[in-house]
Design an enzyme around this catalytic site. Structure first.
Site, PDB file in Angstrom:
ATOM      1  N   ASP A 184       2.495   6.792  -7.803  1.00 36.66           N
ATOM      2  CA  ASP A 184       3.782   6.666  -7.135  1.00 36.66           C
ATOM      3  C   ASP A 184       4.979   6.876  -8.057  1.00 36.66           C
ATOM      4  O   ASP A 184       6.084   7.124  -7.573  1.00 36.66           O
ATOM      5  CB  ASP A 184       3.912   5.276  -6.494  1.00 36.66           C
ATOM      6  CG  ASP A 184       2.899   5.049  -5.391  1.00 36.66           C
ATOM      7  OD1 ASP A 184       2.832   5.895  -4.485  1.00 36.66           O
ATOM      8  OD2 ASP A 184       2.176   4.042  -5.438  1.00 36.66           O
ATOM      9  N   HIS A 217      -2.367  -0.652 -11.283  1.00 37.42           N
ATOM     10  CA  HIS A 217      -3.262  -0.192 -10.226  1.00 37.42           C
ATOM     11  C   HIS A 217      -4.466  -1.113 -10.156  1.00 37.42           C
ATOM     12  O   HIS A 217      -4.926  -1.613 -11.189  1.00 37.42           O
ATOM     13  CB  HIS A 217      -3.706   1.253 -10.509  1.00 37.42           C
ATOM     14  CG  HIS A 217      -4.302   1.938  -9.328  1.00 37.42           C
ATOM     15  ND1 HIS A 217      -5.639   1.810  -8.998  1.00 37.42           N
ATOM     16  CD2 HIS A 217      -3.748   2.745  -8.399  1.00 37.42           C
ATOM     17  CE1 HIS A 217      -5.874   2.525  -7.901  1.00 37.42           C
ATOM     18  NE2 HIS A 217      -4.752   3.098  -7.515  1.00 37.42           N
ATOM     19  N   HIS A 258       0.839  -1.207   0.000  1.00 34.84           N
ATOM     20  CA  HIS A 258       0.000   0.000   0.000  1.00 34.84           C
ATOM     21  C   HIS A 258       0.870   1.252   0.000  1.00 34.84           C
ATOM     22  O   HIS A 258       0.774   2.089  -0.882  1.00 34.84           O
ATOM     23  CB  HIS A 258      -0.936  -0.031   1.209  1.00 34.84           C
ATOM     24  CG  HIS A 258      -1.971   1.054   1.218  1.00 34.84           C
ATOM     25  ND1 HIS A 258      -2.341   1.757   0.087  1.00 34.84           N
ATOM     26  CD2 HIS A 258      -2.731   1.565   2.229  1.00 34.84           C
ATOM     27  CE1 HIS A 258      -3.275   2.641   0.401  1.00 34.84           C
ATOM     28  NE2 HIS A 258      -3.525   2.544   1.699  1.00 34.84           N
TER      29      HIS A 258
END
Length: 270
Positions: free
Chosen positions: A206, A152, A113
């Site tokens: 990210d 994702h 996560h």
């Protein structure tokens, strides 16, 4: 800490207090571990600018403050992700806001996560040069290694948050006169889209955030705490919303193991 089952007004007050204190806690931690004096908040600064000021001990310029502000906004909420869901589960028992936020932090600590942008930056530094990126990625794909910052659970297209952060990463790289990391990142993106876009694998939030934080002078090992500093807004908001018509979470588990198995007495088991 309060005793739980608080009113919306009380939870809102507690939530705002937690949100406001997170930057101070993270900045104070980093300065203390480096033997520096803690810097109190500056009431004339906004949330993002204040964090950079407390962390680094100097007033950020408007561009850097805006860059971090956008990054925090992009990370502050994203539906029922793992940490938000964990916070809501805790809150649904009528536990207190503090305990619910601790649940979110504990969930975010898990590497599936939080922490991906740290590993992206590590990968970029390991590659070192843009011309080495394609070989690195092709070898990783051949060896079935996960490329951090891609894919994702929800998005099977280019993460819209990543598009915004890529633009800010390019701008701050030019400002710092160091284009190596962004050029490596762009090369990786090109190869990954060419090779894996048909599988729905694209850059996520990210991939470029680590470059942004790096050039803002933020230590790599507090990238995940900064994620929490942002996502706590989402945690608090979901908790307050959900508990207005609260129902405790109690999912049912569906057994999919063997059935009609003969019982063997304990003394006869091998």
């Amino acid at each position: 800490p309060s005793k739980g089952a608080e009113s919306m007004e009380t939870n809102l007050r507690i939530g705002i207090r937690i949100i406001s204190k997170m930057p101070s806690i993270i900045a104070a931690f980093d300065r203390m571990r480096n033997g520096k004096d803690i810097i109190p908040p500056n009431n004339s600064l906004g949330h993002a600018a204040n964090f950079l000021y407390m962390l680094k001990g100097e007033l950020p310029d408007e561009e850097d403050a805006r860059t971090l502000d956008v990054a925090l906004i992009l990370h502050e909420d994203h539906g029922l992700n793992a940490s938000t869901f964990a916070s809501m589960v805790t809150a649904s028992t009528l536990s207190d806001m503090y305990s619910a936020i601790v649940s979110g932090i504990g969930t975010l600590k898990g590497p599936l996560h939080g922490g991906a942008n740290e590993r992206v930056l590590k990968m970029l530094n390991e590659i070192g040069k843009p011309e080495k990126a394609e070989k690195y990625i092709m070898n990783a794909i051949a060896e079935h290694r996960k490329i951090m910052g891609f894919g994702h659970r929800v998005y099977k297209a280019y993460d819209p948050r990543a598009r915004i952060l890529k633009d800010f990463a390019e701008k701050i790289s030019k400002k710092r006169r160091d284009m190596t990391l962004i050029q490596i990142g762009e090369k990786i993106e090109k190869v990954m889209i060419r090779e894996l876009s048909k599988k729905g694998i694209f850059p996520n939030v990210d991939f470029y955030s680590g470059i942004v934080y790096h050039f803002l002078g933020i230590p790599t090992d507090i990238f995940t705490p900064i994620f929490a500093m942002s996502r706590v807004v989402g945690w608090v908001s979901h908790i307050i919303e959900y508990t207005q018509a609260n129902r405790i979470f109690r999912p049912r588990g569906i057994y999919n193991g063997p059935i009609d198995v003969e019982y063997v007495p304990i003394e006869e088991r091998g």
